[in-house]
Design a protein around this motif. Structure first.
Motif, PDB file in Angstrom:
ATOM      1  N   THR A 333      -1.204   7.194 -16.121  1.00 16.14           N
ATOM      2  CA  THR A 333      -1.844   7.572 -14.858  1.00 16.14           C
ATOM      3  C   THR A 333      -0.882   8.283 -13.913  1.00 16.14           C
ATOM      4  O   THR A 333      -1.316   9.106 -13.101  1.00 16.14           O
ATOM      5  N   GLN A 334       0.413   7.957 -13.985  1.00 15.77           N
ATOM      6  CA  GLN A 334       1.415   8.614 -13.142  1.00 15.77           C
ATOM      7  C   GLN A 334       1.037   8.589 -11.661  1.00 15.77           C
ATOM      8  O   GLN A 334       1.232   9.561 -10.927  1.00 15.77           O
ATOM      9  N   ASP A 335       0.471   7.467 -11.232  1.00 13.61           N
ATOM     10  CA  ASP A 335       0.085   7.279  -9.832  1.00 13.61           C
ATOM     11  C   ASP A 335      -0.844   8.393  -9.342  1.00 13.61           C
ATOM     12  O   ASP A 335      -0.753   8.848  -8.193  1.00 13.61           O
ATOM     13  N   HIS A 336      -1.742   8.823 -10.218  1.00 14.98           N
ATOM     14  CA  HIS A 336      -2.745   9.827  -9.854  1.00 14.98           C
ATOM     15  C   HIS A 336      -4.121   9.183  -9.981  1.00 14.98           C
ATOM     16  O   HIS A 336      -4.361   8.425 -10.918  1.00 14.98           O
ATOM     17  N   PRO A 337      -5.048   9.439  -9.052  1.00  7.95           N
ATOM     18  CA  PRO A 337      -6.385   8.849  -9.175  1.00  7.95           C
ATOM     19  C   PRO A 337      -7.103   9.337 -10.422  1.00  7.95           C
ATOM     20  O   PRO A 337      -7.072  10.529 -10.747  1.00  7.95           O
ATOM     21  N   CYS A 338      -7.765   8.408 -11.114  1.00  8.01           N
ATOM     22  CA  CYS A 338      -8.425   8.702 -12.382  1.00  8.01           C
ATOM     23  C   CYS A 338      -9.841   8.135 -12.382  1.00  8.01           C
ATOM     24  O   CYS A 338     -10.177   7.245 -11.605  1.00  8.01           O
ATOM     25  N   LEU A 339     -10.653   8.652 -13.298  1.00  4.06           N
ATOM     26  CA  LEU A 339     -12.052   8.251 -13.415  1.00  4.06           C
ATOM     27  C   LEU A 339     -12.465   8.299 -14.874  1.00  4.06           C
ATOM     28  O   LEU A 339     -12.186   9.281 -15.564  1.00  4.06           O
ATOM     29  N   VAL A 340     -13.122   7.249 -15.368  1.00  4.22           N
ATOM     30  CA  VAL A 340     -13.675   7.278 -16.721  1.00  4.22           C
ATOM     31  C   VAL A 340     -15.048   7.930 -16.649  1.00  4.22           C
ATOM     32  O   VAL A 340     -15.967   7.409 -16.009  1.00  4.22           O
ATOM     33  N   GLY A 341     -15.211   9.072 -17.307  1.00  3.96           N
ATOM     34  CA  GLY A 341     -16.469   9.807 -17.267  1.00  3.96           C
ATOM     35  C   GLY A 341     -17.471   9.355 -18.295  1.00  3.96           C
ATOM     36  O   GLY A 341     -18.674   9.588 -18.144  1.00  3.96           O
ATOM     37  N   GLU A 342     -17.008   8.710 -19.366  1.00  2.00           N
ATOM     38  CA  GLU A 342     -17.888   8.172 -20.405  1.00  2.00           C
ATOM     39  C   GLU A 342     -17.207   6.994 -21.075  1.00  2.00           C
ATOM     40  O   GLU A 342     -16.001   7.035 -21.341  1.00  2.00           O
ATOM     41  N   PHE A 343     -17.985   5.952 -21.363  1.00  2.00           N
ATOM     42  CA  PHE A 343     -17.549   4.872 -22.246  1.00  2.00           C
ATOM     43  C   PHE A 343     -18.774   4.027 -22.596  1.00  2.00           C
ATOM     44  O   PHE A 343     -19.712   3.930 -21.806  1.00  2.00           O
ATOM     45  N   TYR A 344     -18.793   3.472 -23.779  1.00  2.00           N
ATOM     46  CA  TYR A 344     -19.877   2.582 -24.194  1.00  2.00           C
ATOM     47  C   TYR A 344     -19.455   1.872 -25.471  1.00  2.00           C
ATOM     48  O   TYR A 344     -18.465   2.235 -26.120  1.00  2.00           O
ATOM     49  N   ILE A 345     -20.214   0.850 -25.827  1.00  2.00           N
ATOM     50  CA  ILE A 345     -20.019   0.161 -27.097  1.00  2.00           C
ATOM     51  C   ILE A 345     -21.397  -0.187 -27.644  1.00  2.00           C
ATOM     52  O   ILE A 345     -22.359  -0.350 -26.879  1.00  2.00           O
TER      53      ILE A 345
END
Length: 661
Positions: A333-345
């Motif tokens: 992440t390197q202290d940068h804001p992140c967002l998961v755009g897709e995930f599922y199971i």
């Protein structure tokens, strides 16, 4: 995984094991093969964390945290508060973006209400029309979903680009080195982005989906494109500067470091162009990136390029079991804001054999929910993820990805875990961060009887008044003359000065008569407070837009009603917005019989407005008063200034609602 982070997570697991509360989950990456048992953490196994039925009171109407507010820009943006990145809504409230993707526009209200019931506050990509959230839901409801738009810059460009007939899948090639690419992006920005720059509830721009910034590109562009092709020539020029010869590039004989360096060069070129062109017309909405996935997500230079040129780095997450295996690592992440755009199971029992899509498999719907909790807990612990978008709302053909099946039947064994996690998201952050934003003090409760109530037969010819009736009738019907809507108004003028301390407001209605059918009832806020119970009728309502419209929907009940039961509707947001408690109860499903609620003429069974206030207050005579002390609450630094209680956090002052003053 970062060694320090791994150590902390391992210590937590060991603590849970010592307490006999550790959990495991059997999962497999493919439909075939055996399950591997993975250690996981669930909410009810977090040592020292307590769940609460009042967690829903933490949310603003955009799903942000009521008790954490910073300066507003009027649009969604990100800000680091302490050592955590937050999403900031247009009003300045901080929070987490919890969204669901792939929603149709055929039953927007029902589908969105189910999503909101499970604690989500946003809509992700791949919806039928990108304006449906803004136009078909947000315009009708007090609660506002954030939404995003996607302009596939590279994907659209390659549709226009000529390639040799031997290339059957253009999407496997990255053509951002073409001189024409930037001019094409500039054109897209003018036609797709410029018209939307004023949209308040839009989260930001996804600029593509899973561009293959991978180690194959140097060979693909030099081997498969003809001499003179602009991308091939640019690739060879780059290679020559690194001392690489054409033959090695074409044969894939260069080092892995060279291959990754070229992938990084492509990513840097892409993100630089996209940022420059978007910012030329839109300076207020966030750039959410291209949804990195697979091999590109594992190339440090590609990730760094995204971090450098986006407000939020978006990732699609399928190839690892849990975020701690890669994307939640601080080194990633390197202290940068992140967002998961897709995930599922997926539930392996849903369909024999392989199910379409990249998601892993577990043994049952409950395990899908347990996996969701473990995944989101790790994202929260990273302090860099400002949200996640679950893919998807409904099952995709024969693949079990959805919150509901193809008949829109909810997988409640899974969604109960989603709801539990989502509703406690801000309390979990406080738990992980060892901090406290919400007031920790006693509460006072008051119960108010209506000042007026009645119902109408909707229609310009309906002049009957029902203000003296013992019941309030609510019904939607094929014929307008049979439609009935109830109106209820309360007088809170005696506690006007206490409304800044409002914690919760609930309208309670007691069912007097019903046909046991689902009526899909809504409670809406009514800005018109001048109506009178002994004069209001269908003809008056028909002529008044403020009474007739239902654009301020607050809460709904969509199950069968039962005689004698008390039904509770959350109307907190209407009062928090400063409106007088004037409400309409109306139905959206067409039926032949009404639901009847006791009116104020029924006295002890009358409608009630139950108010909960922060702090110990002496409520006026005649109002039920019940102060309750939270025995486990911690002292908050409170000060009094000009008769107003406020809280000091750092150098900023906030009132008890979390609003900066």
């Amino acid at each position: 995984m970062n060694s320090t982070f791994r150590y902390v997570w391992l210590c937590l697991l060991l603590l849970l094991v010592a307490q006999g509360r550790a959990a495991t989950l059997g999962a497999r990456a493919a439909a075939s093969g055996s399950y591997t048992s993975y250690p996981i953490v669930l909410l009810d196994e977090l040592s020292g964390f307590s769940m609460s039925d009042e967690a829903a009171d933490d949310f603003t109407r955009t799903g942000m945290y009521r008790y954490l507010c910073v300066d507003s820009t009027g649009f969604y943006h990100v800000e680091k508060i302490g050592d955590r990145w937050w999403l900031i809504d247009p009003d300045g409230y901080a929070g987490i973006n919890m969204a669901v993707t792939s929603i149709e526009n055929t039953r927007v209200q029902d589908d969105y209400d189910l999503i909101r019931k499970n604690g989500y506050n946003g809509i992700g990509n791949f919806i039928t029309t990108e304006s449906q959230t803004k136009n078909a839901y947000n315009s009708q409801n007090v609660f506002q979903f954030s939404y995003s738009r996607r302009v596939p810059m590279h994907a659209e460009y390659i549709k226009t680009r000529e390639v040799p007939a031997s290339i059957t899948k253009k999407e496997n090639y990255v053509f951002v080195l073409d001189a024409e690419f930037e001019s094409y992006v500039a054109q897209l920005v003018q036609t797709k982005i410029s018209p939307c720059v004023g949209e308040r509830d839009m989260l930001g721009w996804f600029t593509d989906n899973e561009i293959p910034f991978n180690q194959d590109q140097l060979q693909l562009l030099t081997r498969d494109l003809p001499a003179g092709d602009p991308s091939r020539e640019a690739a060879l020029e780059w290679a020559a500067e690194r001392g690489l010869n054409e033959s090695d590039c074409m044969n894939g004989a260069t080092s892995n470091a060279d291959k990754e360096a070229f992938a990084t060069y492509l990513a840097q070129t892409y993100y630089t162009i996209v940022e420059r062109q978007i910012r030329a017309v839109d300076s207020v909405h966030m750039i959410l990136g291209s949804r990195l996935h697979g091999r590109p997500r594992a190339i440090a230079g590609v990730v760094a390029a995204s971090h450098a040129h986006t407000d939020v780095t978006s990732v699609n997450f399928y190839d690892k079991f849990c975020p701690d295996d890669q994307i939640a690592d601080p080194a990633w992440t390197q202290d940068h804001p992140c967002l998961v755009g897709e995930f599922y199971i997926k539930d392996a029992n849903f369909h024999n054999g392989t199910q379409a899509g990249a998601g892993w498999y577990v043994n049952g719907q409950e395990d899908r929910g347990r996996w969701y909790q473990n995944t989101c807990l790790q994202l929260l612990q990273s302090k860099c993820f400002i949200g996640w978008h679950y893919f998807r709302f409904m099952d995709d053909g024969t693949s079990n990805k959805g919150m509901v099946n193809a008949n829109r039947e909810e997988y409640t064994e899974m969604t109960k875990y989603m709801r539990q996690l989502n509703l406690h998201v801000y309390r979990l952050i406080e738990y992980f961060d060892h901090t406290q934003y919400a007031p920790q003090m006693s509460v006072s409760k008051g119960v108010f009887a209506p000042a007026a109530d009645t119902y109408t037969n909707l229609g310009s010819t309906q002049t009957n008044n029902y203000g003296a009736e013992m019941v309030l009738k609510v019904m939607n019907n094929l014929y307008q003359k049979n439609r009935k809507e109830a109106f209820i108004r309360f007088d809170l003028s005696a506690i006007d000065s206490l409304m800044p301390y409002l914690k919760h407001a609930e309208l309670q209605l007691t069912c007097a008569e019903t046909d046991l059918l689902a009526h899909n009832l809504f409670v809406s806020g009514i800005e018109n407070t001048d109506w009178q119970e002994h004069t209001l009728c269908g003809a008056i309502e028909y002529e008044s837009e403020a009474l007739k419209t239902t654009f301020n929907r607050l809460d709904t009940y969509k199950e069968p009603f039962h005689e004698g039961e008390v039904y509770r509707f959350d109307v907190s947001q209407w009062l928090l917005m400063g409106y007088t408690p004037s409400f309409k109860v109306h139905a959206t499903e067409k039926t032949d019989t009404p639901v009847c609620f006791h009116s104020r003429e029924a006295q002890t069974l009358s409608p009630r407005l139950c108010i909960t206030l922060w702090g110990d207050h002496s409520l006026p005579a005649g109002i039920a008063n019940n102060s309750e002390k939270d025995k486990e609450s911690k002292k908050v630094e409170k000060y009094l200034e000009n008769g107003t209680v406020f809280i000091i956090r750092g150098a900023r002052k906030y009132n008890l609602l979390g609003i900066r003053i």
